[in-house]
Scaffold this motif. Structure first.
Motif, mmCIF file in Angstrom:
data_model
loop_
_atom_site.group_PDB
_atom_site.id
_atom_site.type_symbol
_atom_site.label_atom_id
_atom_site.label_comp_id
_atom_site.label_asym_id
_atom_site.label_seq_id
_atom_site.Cartn_x
_atom_site.Cartn_y
_atom_site.Cartn_z
ATOM 1 N N VAL A 1 0.938 -1.219 0.004
ATOM 2 C CA VAL A 1 0.112 0.089 0.121
ATOM 3 C C VAL A 1 0.867 1.331 0.054
ATOM 4 C CG1 VAL A 1 -1.665 1.139 1.095
ATOM 5 C CG2 VAL A 1 -1.777 -1.179 1.363
ATOM 6 N N LEU A 2 0.631 2.049 -1.145
ATOM 7 C CA LEU A 2 1.626 3.176 -1.259
ATOM 8 C C LEU A 2 1.031 4.496 -1.072
ATOM 9 C CD1 LEU A 2 3.825 1.601 -4.241
ATOM 10 C CD2 LEU A 2 4.363 1.295 -1.627
ATOM 11 N N ASN A 3 1.508 5.203 -0.370
ATOM 12 C CA ASN A 3 0.816 6.564 -0.085
ATOM 13 C C ASN A 3 1.304 7.844 -1.170
ATOM 14 O OD1 ASN A 3 0.093 9.415 0.673
ATOM 15 N ND2 ASN A 3 -0.918 8.498 2.598
ATOM 16 N N ALA A 4 0.606 8.321 -2.246
ATOM 17 C CA ALA A 4 1.191 9.149 -3.208
ATOM 18 C C ALA A 4 0.414 10.641 -2.936
ATOM 19 C CB ALA A 4 1.261 8.888 -4.590
ATOM 20 N N GLY A 5 0.123 10.870 -1.588
ATOM 21 C CA GLY A 5 -0.731 12.066 -1.466
ATOM 22 C C GLY A 5 0.209 13.398 -1.261
ATOM 23 N N ILE A 6 -0.293 14.243 -1.734
ATOM 24 C CA ILE A 6 0.532 15.743 -1.301
ATOM 25 C C ILE A 6 -0.450 16.709 -0.791
ATOM 26 C CG2 ILE A 6 1.740 17.621 -2.265
ATOM 27 C CD1 ILE A 6 3.181 15.817 -4.086
ATOM 28 N N ALA A 7 -0.407 17.221 0.259
ATOM 29 C CA ALA A 7 -1.295 18.110 0.866
ATOM 30 C C ALA A 7 -1.222 19.404 0.122
ATOM 31 C CB ALA A 7 -0.776 18.490 2.331
ATOM 32 N N GLY A 8 -2.519 19.854 -0.200
ATOM 33 C CA GLY A 8 -2.733 21.031 -0.938
ATOM 34 C C GLY A 8 -2.653 20.838 -2.512
ATOM 35 N N ASN A 9 -2.440 19.568 -3.132
ATOM 36 C CA ASN A 9 -2.195 19.255 -4.616
ATOM 37 C C ASN A 9 -3.565 19.412 -5.193
ATOM 38 O OD1 ASN A 9 -1.534 16.609 -6.557
ATOM 39 N ND2 ASN A 9 -0.131 18.230 -6.527
ATOM 40 N N ARG A 10 -3.292 19.703 -6.368
ATOM 41 C CA ARG A 10 -4.573 19.759 -7.163
ATOM 42 C C ARG A 10 -4.278 18.944 -8.513
ATOM 43 N NH1 ARG A 10 -6.223 26.230 -7.693
ATOM 44 N NH2 ARG A 10 -5.678 26.727 -5.539
ATOM 45 N N LEU A 11 -5.375 18.355 -9.285
ATOM 46 C CA LEU A 11 -5.346 17.689 -10.306
ATOM 47 C C LEU A 11 -4.799 18.386 -11.502
ATOM 48 C CD1 LEU A 11 -6.054 14.867 -11.600
ATOM 49 C CD2 LEU A 11 -8.100 15.834 -12.070
ATOM 50 N N LEU A 12 -5.390 19.550 -11.776
ATOM 51 C CA LEU A 12 -5.224 20.130 -13.067
ATOM 52 C C LEU A 12 -4.019 21.185 -13.127
ATOM 53 C CD1 LEU A 12 -8.813 20.810 -14.341
ATOM 54 C CD2 LEU A 12 -7.592 18.935 -14.870
ATOM 55 N N ASN A 13 -3.736 21.923 -12.057
ATOM 56 C CA ASN A 13 -2.662 22.996 -12.038
ATOM 57 C C ASN A 13 -1.745 22.664 -10.670
ATOM 58 O OD1 ASN A 13 -4.045 24.585 -14.267
ATOM 59 N ND2 ASN A 13 -5.496 24.513 -12.676
ATOM 60 N N PRO A 14 -0.596 23.417 -11.023
ATOM 61 C CA PRO A 14 0.315 23.250 -9.895
ATOM 62 C C PRO A 14 0.095 24.051 -9.057
ATOM 63 C CG PRO A 14 1.484 24.251 -11.695
ATOM 64 C CD PRO A 14 -0.077 23.627 -12.517
ATOM 65 N N ASN A 15 0.080 23.651 -7.655
ATOM 66 C CA ASN A 15 -0.178 24.739 -6.502
ATOM 67 C C ASN A 15 0.864 24.228 -5.296
ATOM 68 O OD1 ASN A 15 -1.537 26.459 -4.858
ATOM 69 N ND2 ASN A 15 -2.880 24.736 -3.827
ATOM 70 N N VAL A 16 0.601 23.316 -4.741
ATOM 71 C CA VAL A 16 1.452 22.719 -3.694
ATOM 72 C C VAL A 16 1.891 21.317 -4.272
ATOM 73 C CG1 VAL A 16 1.987 21.471 -1.500
ATOM 74 C CG2 VAL A 16 0.368 23.629 -1.756
ATOM 75 N N GLY A 17 3.030 21.325 -4.891
ATOM 76 C CA GLY A 17 3.716 20.093 -5.844
ATOM 77 C C GLY A 17 3.377 20.373 -7.185
ATOM 78 N N PRO A 18 3.788 19.551 -8.113
ATOM 79 C CA PRO A 18 3.132 19.443 -9.496
ATOM 80 C C PRO A 18 1.879 19.168 -9.612
ATOM 81 C CG PRO A 18 5.263 18.050 -9.143
ATOM 82 C CD PRO A 18 5.113 18.573 -7.597
ATOM 83 N N SER A 19 1.199 19.355 -10.692
ATOM 84 C CA SER A 19 -0.218 18.884 -10.721
ATOM 85 C C SER A 19 -0.387 17.497 -10.818
ATOM 86 C CB SER A 19 -0.809 19.380 -11.946
ATOM 87 O OG SER A 19 -0.378 18.776 -13.173
ATOM 88 N N GLY A 20 -1.411 16.964 -10.452
ATOM 89 C CA GLY A 20 -1.711 15.606 -10.479
ATOM 90 C C GLY A 20 -1.158 14.986 -11.885
ATOM 91 N N LEU A 21 -1.978 15.644 -12.778
ATOM 92 C CA LEU A 21 -1.632 15.148 -14.304
ATOM 93 C C LEU A 21 -0.068 15.262 -14.545
ATOM 94 C CD1 LEU A 21 -4.095 17.263 -16.410
ATOM 95 C CD2 LEU A 21 -4.453 15.030 -15.850
ATOM 96 N N SER A 22 0.493 16.118 -14.207
ATOM 97 C CA SER A 22 2.115 16.000 -14.571
ATOM 98 C C SER A 22 2.851 14.892 -13.595
ATOM 99 C CB SER A 22 2.825 17.395 -14.347
ATOM 100 O OG SER A 22 2.835 17.655 -13.198
ATOM 101 N N ARG A 23 2.415 14.829 -12.307
ATOM 102 C CA ARG A 23 3.164 13.684 -11.638
ATOM 103 C C ARG A 23 2.656 12.368 -11.704
ATOM 104 N NH1 ARG A 23 1.411 12.840 -6.062
ATOM 105 N NH2 ARG A 23 -0.508 13.768 -5.682
ATOM 106 N N PHE A 24 1.475 12.138 -12.159
ATOM 107 C CA PHE A 24 0.781 10.866 -12.164
ATOM 108 C C PHE A 24 1.879 9.509 -12.665
ATOM 109 C CE2 PHE A 24 -2.322 7.675 -13.979
ATOM 110 C CZ PHE A 24 -2.997 7.193 -12.610
ATOM 111 N N TYR A 25 2.536 9.870 -13.500
ATOM 112 C CA TYR A 25 3.391 8.797 -13.992
ATOM 113 C C TYR A 25 4.532 8.610 -12.987
ATOM 114 C CZ TYR A 25 7.014 6.009 -16.266
ATOM 115 O OH TYR A 25 8.081 4.787 -16.616
ATOM 116 N N ARG A 26 5.338 9.582 -12.776
ATOM 117 C CA ARG A 26 6.598 9.568 -11.709
ATOM 118 C C ARG A 26 5.898 8.818 -10.297
ATOM 119 N NH1 ARG A 26 8.217 14.221 -11.263
ATOM 120 N NH2 ARG A 26 6.827 14.719 -9.295
ATOM 121 N N ASP A 27 4.932 9.313 -9.989
ATOM 122 C CA ASP A 27 4.551 8.903 -8.425
ATOM 123 C C ASP A 27 3.552 7.805 -8.379
ATOM 124 O OD1 ASP A 27 5.804 11.261 -7.652
ATOM 125 O OD2 ASP A 27 4.371 12.439 -7.003
#
Length: 441
Positions: A284-310
């Motif tokens: 079970v792997l936790n890839a959560g980032i507080a403040g993160n958004r799906l579409l735009n960078p806010n806290v951390g890269p956007s969900g769209l841009s980090r999905f492959y890496r994370d």
């Protein structure tokens, strides 16, 4: 200081000696070069060892020698046991030792660590890395602290934008082990890759190398961030079917829990899956980032841009749970669900292209939170209806239904509200874990 752990419990989780090893490539592996799609294998004979090719190391698969009596060989592969999603964090480190505590979700042999400099601006050198089992605080259970090598060397230099896996560490770790990873940083590091809200105590030493020490006397400072370490993986047998990645924001990251409590909803899920059939063991792997958004960078890269890496590049990933979008809604001005639906569909396509199952989690209530408006509530309700009925995901986890107030579904049930009307209490995070149908994973 961290809450003391019971010594007898931790002793049962100690690293056991022995186990075959195989070296990984000596060159650093780029953070986004490790794919779960590779199927290369290496066969190890009873009296010899073999060096894996880069492809085999990325896949993390190998087949043990046949057992006496003609039994079928045991196939082993690298499966993620712990992870965190990284960003650049504000920290001043150097000339000291960093000691971090992470919890393995599944056990196995041949444990590997990954150190990341993805968000760094200059190369980072790590010396005398060690891993052991926590006794309490910064103290390590006697006899468990082991050196970690990289290409058979005790130090490694990681260029900016890259990450490196360690060699396999001899011995076995048990699922649920509180692992202590100690890194000596001989030079000053600017631009630290790490995780801002670990909700776990990290111990920082006075100047010097204290990585090999099992006592915690040299560690006089603390933080609640993780630095550089972003993955732990183990060689798992056939009973382990892979790992599930929880991809989300602060509710997944663990907001609302006490430091060192280990009460994220993914922690509760790990505990629950540990009691499932042995044939359905999962990391079970936790890839959560507080403040993160799906579409735009806010806290951390956007969900769209980090999905492959994370998520998709995790070793042995089988399923991803997408539980993200509430920050887009609660801090955005959307008049339609189409942009967020587009984002979900893009994640689904990326996952399916790599034969990874993707589950959609409905977004939980936030009435009473400072950014709630009737218009934003309407977007949340419409988006949840799309998640439930579109059949775009491979399955649905109805987190909204699990924690909402039955009498007033726009808000969290009182027992599940941490107090800010958005983040969940311990009971609420536990309710999410028990809303997961293990058969969907």
């Amino acid at each position: 200081m961290a809450r003391p752990a019971h010594r007898l419990t931790m002793a049962a989780l100690a690293l056991a000696a022995g186990g075959a090893t195989a070296a990984l490539p000596t060159a650093p592996v780029h953070a986004e070069s490790l794919t779960a799609a590779s199927t290369a294998t290496v066969r190890l004979h009873p009296t010899s060892s073999a060096t894996q090719s880069p492809a085999a190391a990325s896949a993390g698969q190998r087949t043990a020698a046949p057992k006496p009596g003609g039994e079928a060989p045991v196939r082993r592969r690298l499966v993620g046991s712990w992870t965190t999603s990284t960003d650049r964090v504000t920290a001043a480190l150097g000339g000291q030792t960093v000691r971090m505590v992470v919890r393995a979700s599944i056990g196995g042999t041949g444990t590997r660590l990954r150190l990341s400099n993805v968000f760094g601006e200059a190369p980072v050198t790590f010396e005398n890395v060690h891993v052991g089992v926590q006794a309490y605080g910064a103290e390590i259970l006697a006899g468990t602290n082991r050196p970690v090598t990289f290409g058979a060397r005790t130090s490694v230099r990681v260029p900016p934008g890259q990450a490196v896996w360690s060699d396999p560490i001899p011995g076995r770790i048990a699922g649920g082990s509180a692992l202590v990873v100690s890194l000596h940083l001989p030079g000053t590091v600017r631009g630290v890759t790490g995780h801002e809200r670990a909700y776990t105590t990290t111990y920082l030493s006075d100047p010097g190398d204290h990585a090999a020490e099992e006592n915690g006397e040299g560690f006089t400072y603390t933080s609640t961030q993780w630095y550089f370490l972003d993955r732990v993986a183990v060689e798992a047998g056939a009973a382990t079917i892979g790992s599930v990645v929880a991809f989300g924001d602060s509710i997944t990251d663990g907001a609302g829990q006490a430091v060192d409590a280990n009460r994220r909803w993914t922690d509760y899920l790990r505990q629950r899956l540990a009691h499932e059939s042995p044939s359905r063991r999962m990391g079970v792997l936790n890839a959560g980032i507080a403040g993160n958004r799906l579409l735009n960078p806010n806290v951390g890269p956007s969900g769209l841009s980090r999905f492959y890496r994370d998520a998709l590049s995790q070793p042995g990933v089988r399923t991803v749970v997408v539980y993200e979008g509430i920050n887009d809604i609660s801090r955005g001005a959307y008049t339609s669900i189409k942009p967020i639906v587009y984002g979900y569909k893009r994640l689904i396509r990326e996952a399916h292209a790599r034969k990874v199952k993707v589950l959609g989690a409905t977004l939980t209530p936030f009435y009473g939170f400072g950014t709630w408006t009737p218009e934003r509530e309407e977007i949340r309700q419409r988006l949840n209806e799309w998640i439930r009925t579109s059949k775009a995901f491979d399955g649905v986890l109805d987190f909204d239904r699990a924690v909402r107030d039955p009498e007033f579904p726009e808000q969290l049930a009182v027992a599940y509200d941490s107090g800010d009307h958005l983040h969940l209490s311990d009971a609420g995070r536990r309710a999410l874990a028990y809303a997961v149908n293990p058969r969907l994973l």
